[in-house]
Design a protein around this motif. Structure first.
Motif, PDB file in Angstrom:
ATOM      1  N   SER A  30      16.662 -22.276  42.291  1.00 53.24           N
ATOM      2  CA  SER A  30      17.200 -22.547  40.963  1.00 53.24           C
ATOM      3  C   SER A  30      17.200 -24.032  40.642  1.00 53.24           C
ATOM      4  CB  SER A  30      18.625 -21.993  40.873  1.00 53.24           C
ATOM      5  OG  SER A  30      19.194 -22.213  39.612  1.00 53.24           O
ATOM      6  N   ALA A  65      17.097 -19.155  35.627  1.00 52.30           N
ATOM      7  CA  ALA A  65      16.643 -20.552  35.667  1.00 52.30           C
ATOM      8  C   ALA A  65      15.289 -20.755  35.004  1.00 52.30           C
ATOM      9  CB  ALA A  65      16.591 -21.056  37.111  1.00 52.30           C
ATOM     10  N   MET A 164      22.268 -19.041  42.375  1.00 56.70           N
ATOM     11  CA  MET A 164      21.417 -19.655  41.349  1.00 56.70           C
ATOM     12  C   MET A 164      22.242 -20.414  40.325  1.00 56.70           C
ATOM     13  SD  MET A 164      18.946 -16.389  40.623  1.00 56.70           S
ATOM     14  CE  MET A 164      18.018 -15.598  41.944  1.00 56.70           C
TER      15      MET A 164
END
Length: 226
Positions: A30, A65, A164
């Motif tokens: 991420s 992301a 993430m």
């Protein structure tokens, strides 16, 4: 940047080695920390993640992301697997989804049901009325296309998601929401505390702080409602 974990010597994590390995993979992917991701992928495969487990985590990354980070991370996984194969390591392929996700209205229905189950109730509000397209995308692409893929269990998906989101600044409300979802799919408060310690130990103090603050806020919210 590694920082010291606050788990005392002798304390046992409630997460197993495979589950713990998911967290830095998700966080480094991420954050775009490809060198760290390579190391984390090797450690994860050694800890029992299959090739398809790793693929699922990194495909799911696109929803949180963006496609560039997801594509870069998948490219790094390919390199890691090629290097391991050259060293004579035969990694287990793992399972594929047991069924094909539906399409059209059936996909929207399945995604809505998954989202409701994960969130503990129907998800609605002014934001989704203001921008109904994002509501449809969440239900069909994330909770439909991705969460219908049953070769990675929902607890693993939530460990990955929290990793993430915690790696990125400014997403505190989303981290807290996924702390709630994590508990809805069976992760305990101690499991989630262990997640924060993995972030502290393997990723960064900042990521750990975001996760820890979100968890405490969620636990306080649950206590207030009880």
């Amino acid at each position: 940047m590694n920082v010291s974990s606050t788990i005392a010597p002798g304390d046992a994590s409630t997460l197993n080695e495979r589950q713990r390995a998911i967290i830095p993979i998700a966080a480094f992917a991420s954050a775009g920390r490809i060198g760290d991701l390579s190391e984390a992928l090797n450690e994860g495969l050694d800890a029992g993640l299959t090739v398809n487990d790793a693929k699922e985590i990194l495909v799911q990354l696109y929803a949180y992301a963006g496609f560039p980070r997801s594509l870069n991370a998948l490219g790094e996984l390919m390199k890691v697997l090629e290097t391991r194969k050259a060293r004579g390591i035969q990694d287990a392929g793992g399972s594929l989804p047991s069924h094909v996700a539906p399409t059209g209205d059936a996909l929207l229905e399945a995604g809505t049901a998954n989202q409701t189950r994960l969130s503990g109730g129907p998800v609605k509000g002014p934001l989704f009325e203001f921008a109904p397209a994002i509501d449809t995308y969440l239900k069909t692409h994330l909770f439909g296309d991705i969460f219908e893929r049953d070769n990675l269990d929902w607890q693993s998906r939530e460990l990955a998601t929290i990793g993430m989101l915690s790696a990125l600044p400014g997403l505190e409300s989303q981290v807290q929401a996924h702390m709630r979802i994590g508990m809805n799919v069976g992760l305990s408060a101690q499991d989630l505390r262990d997640l924060t310690e993995v972030l502290a130990d393997r990723v960064s103090a900042e990521a750990a702080s975001r996760a820890r603050n979100a968890l405490e806020a969620q636990l306080a919210s649950v206590a207030k409602q009880s």
